[in-house]
Design a protein around this motif. Structure first.
Motif: not given
Length: 783
Positions: A378-398
């Motif tokens: 039920h909490t697997k979505h909390q990991e959000g591995k793919r989304i977190n990779k995208i967020l890492d890219i966003i953080d780098m751009l910022v």
């Protein structure tokens, strides 16, 4: 405050639950009495000059928008069986409850001179049942010899004819309207099928009935789609049937409240307010997801259910409160339009958003308390591995590519501004219907054969009693000249007026000879006036075209739906021509009718909705300043919310999507909801800035913490608003698709552009402004 509330709620779960359920049952009972609105939507305020003129006209001469027309094209109508059935159909129409009168070939009158009584008498053309073809041929000859009816109920060139049906106001403004239209259509369709002719239906009562029938069907459709879409999204996120079920129940309760609130305010369901229920389903769902997400993340951190629930209420509860306030402002600012239709929509939607938030904040923690603790799946979505990779890219751009972010944002905004210049601000009465819709095609039939069905009225006040016939009936000859002038414009039908009545009388005076269908000389006009039934008397059928003092008269036209831009240009051209005929010092000439009220409605809505959007921006900025005490940060943080609106406007320009009431609502709704993302990010950034040594670290933490929830919210809202693409109304489709795109773009600007701006302007001063205690405690409570 929020810590205190969470304690009270969790200690008194049963009392809060019973209270919400009792109120929901009450709202459900009120909602069960809800009705559709069958009246013409009131948009202009009571103080508007156009509205005042229109109301004055209706009080003096009666309704102008209560005529339904039914017609077909057949050059062989005057065959015995076919014409007999057409006569029978007209008689059946007259017997329908709520039908006030009809005007058609079988029911028309001829005017007969009675020399002994010195008056004219109206004699029905058909007085006895028709039995032979020769009788039909005789009737045809008589009809064709009466130019008064040509262009009004029949078209000699095409063979088209119609029946004009008027209704009692009581039945027209009630749900009986739909039944009347069904009965009329049933009779027409039987005739159509028997003689293989295409029967067409139009007129304002019919158009409004068809629109409300579609609204009723689509309201049900959207609710079903909203339930299906939200259920699928909830399942994909939580993989728990109980979580999906209870979340849906909570949001549906918000829908029940919205309809109950509408009824308590004394409102009825309109084309616009019919969207509130599915909107609440869509907008209310993120509240559930944010609370459940926070609860699960807290529970994973320490395993204490009560503590996880308390922390969820204390932290997410306040964030959601601020987000729902901005959304409610987005709807609430419609109050400032002073248009009753938009005011009703705005008030009910704003209150319903906050009510749904309150229901969610109370019931979701209570339900989670009674449900088993969440399992790993039920909490697997909390990991959000793919989304977190995208967020890492966003953080780098910022952190490293802020100049590129600003450059790309500026280029996209500039291109969008260019596209905005191409937006067409034009409106049509059947604007939102597709061109293949029967309502649209039927309207085209009447425009082709009878120039249209939209009422256009000219009121002429001579300013003195008997002014129409004083000075050798000067006003009558001026009206004749006016009608001659309007003949030059193809959009106007043949008029109905005192002048046409005089022509009809003069023809009757000369034994019905068609060549005498004209305005007589002044000498003959005086002779006509001596016939007591011509211009006076209780049975005078011209009395609906002038007042009893013979001071004010009307000239009635039907016009084509040419669009607000062409109509505005036409009115600008006509005004000086009218004034050249009727000296404003001697006459007061007003143009009114449904077509012109619609024109003013369109302009009024556009200007006032733009004003309400500016008020919304100001109010949301004030909320932000009150929370963060930094004018500069709040003003700059509005840029990520405004750019998606500019891009959407640019898309509208490039794709030729017109500005109209339904599409301009996009900006008010989208700005309020997209501001939620700004609130989420600024709140988290403020919390992290207190903990971290540098702004860069705080920005990174805020991106990763809020990014997952913002992506989920955007997916929910995108899919939720996309359901409106299933509508048969073009405006509703545009509303759904464009709001979805706007919110998707606002997710990117809030996750990329906003952090870049905050990082670029960060100084010790701004850190102090942000981290100082705001008016509302939005900090996370540490253990």
């Amino acid at each position: 405050m929020w810590k205190y509330f969470s304690g009270i709620l969790l200690r008194n779960k049963l009392a809060f639950t019973i209270g919400v359920l009792l109120l929901t049952f009450f709202m459900g009972f009120e909602a069960s009495k809800m009705e559709l609105s069958y009246e013409f939507a009131k948009i202009l305020p009571d103080t508007d000059s156009t509205f005042i003129e229109y109301q004055t006209f209706k009080k003096r001469f009666g309704e102008d928008g209560n005529v339904m027309v039914m017609g077909f094209e057949d050059k062989n109508l005057f065959k015995l069986d076919k014409f007999k059935d057409w006569v029978k159909l007209n008689n059946d129409l007259k017997n329908i409850q709520g039908v006030k009168a009809i005007m058609s070939l079988p029911t028309c009158f001829r005017l007969v001179k009675n020399d002994s009584l010195e008056k004219f008498e109206f004699v029905p053309l058909i007085q006895n049942p028709i039995t032979t073809q020769s009788e039909v041929d005789s009737l045809k000859k008589q009809i064709l010899n009466m130019p008064f009816y040509e262009g009004i109920i029949y078209n000699k060139e095409t063979g088209a004819n119609l029946v004009a049906i008027t209704f009692t106001k009581k039945d027209l403004d009630s749900k009986r309207r739909l039944d009347m239209v069904k009965e009329i259509r049933a009779l027409g369709d039987v005739y159509s099928k028997k003689y293989n002719v295409d029967m067409h239906y139009s007129g304002m009562p019919y158009i409004r009935s068809q629109l409300m029938t579609k609204v009723r069907a689509e309201m049900t459709l959207f609710l079903i789609l909203a339930v299906i879409v939200t259920a699928i999204i909830l399942w994909l996120f939580f993989r728990s049937l109980s979580t999906v079920l209870f979340s849906l129940i909570v949001v549906i309760m918000g829908v029940v409240w919205s309809i109950g609130i509408m009824y308590l305010f004394g409102y009825k369901i309109t084309v616009l307010s019919g969207l509130i229920a599915p909107l609440i389903m869509v907008i209310g769902l993120p509240n559930c997801i944010f609370l459940i997400n926070k609860y699960q993340s807290e529970f994973l951190a320490h395993g204490n259910k009560i503590k996880a629930l308390a922390r969820s209420i204390e932290t997410i509860g306040v964030t959601l409160f601020l987000a729902n306030i901005t959304t409610a402002i987005g709807f609430g600012v419609l109050y400032f339009t002073k248009s009753s239709m938009l005011v009703e929509f705005g008030i009910v939607a704003a209150i319903s958003v906050l009510a749904t938030y309150a229901i969610t904040l109370i019931l979701i923690p209570v339900i989670l308390n009674y449900l088993p603790t969440p399992k790993p799946k039920h909490t697997k979505h909390q990991e959000g591995k793919r989304i977190n990779k995208i967020l890492d890219i966003i953080d780098m751009l910022v952190q490293k590519r802020r100049k590129a972010i600003y450059t790309i944002s500026a280029i996209i905004t500039a291109v969008s501004l260019w596209g905005m210049m191409s937006i067409d601000m034009n409106g049509y009465v059947v604007d939102d219907l597709p061109e293949k819709d029967p309502v649209y095609t039927d309207l085209s039939f009447f425009e082709t054969n009878f120039k249209g069905v939209l009422p256009f009225e000219i009121s002429i006040d001579t300013k003195v009693p008997n002014g129409l016939f004083k000075n050798n009936a000067k006003a009558i000859y001026k009206i004749k000249l006016l009608q001659k002038t309007l003949e030059q414009y193809s959009i106007f039908s043949k008029p109905l007026s005192v002048v046409e009545g005089i022509k009809f009388s003069y023809q009757a005076y000369n034994d019905g000879k068609p060549k005498f269908y004209k305005v007589p000389s002044i000498g003959d006009l005086k002779t006509l006036s001596e016939y007591s039934g011509t211009l006076k008397g209780q049975n005078n059928r011209l009395q609906t075209f002038m007042d009893t003092a013979k001071q004010i008269t009307r000239v009635s036209y039907q016009v084509a739906d040419i669009g607000s831009k062409k109509m505005k240009a036409l009115m600008k051209e006509l005004r000086p021509r009218i004034d050249s005929i009727f000296d404003p010092k001697e006459y007061k000439v007003s143009t009114t009718g449904h077509s012109l009220v619609f024109l003013k409605n369109n302009d009024y809505l556009l200007s006032n909705l733009l004003e309400s959007l500016l008020i919304e921006i100001l109010l949301i900025a004030i909320v932000g300043i009150a929370l963060f005490r930094s004018v500069r940060i709040i003003v700059l943080s509005k840029i990520p919310c405004l750019i998606p609106l500019v891009i959407t406007a640019g898309i509208m320009g490039f794709l030729d999507i017109r500005f109209k009431p339904s599409t301009i609502l996009i900006f008010s709704i989208a700005f309020g909801i997209s501001s939620d993302g700004t609130i989420y990010f600024l709140t988290k950034y403020r919390q992290e800035l207190k903990k971290m040594k540098s702004a860069a670290e705080a920005i990174s933490a805020a991106i990763h913490d809020t990014g997952l929830s913002m992506v989920y919210t955007s997916i929910i809202l995108f899919c939720g608003f996309a359901i409106f693409a299933a509508s048969s109304f073009g405006g509703t489709v545009a509303l759904g698709v464009l709001v979805s795109l706007t919110l998707l773009m606002s997710m990117f600007t809030n996750l990329i552009l906003l952090p870049a701006i905050l990082l670029s302007i960060h100084t010790k001063k701004t850190k102090k402004e942000i981290t100082e205690a705001p008016l509302i405690d939005i900090d996370e409570h540490e253990d």
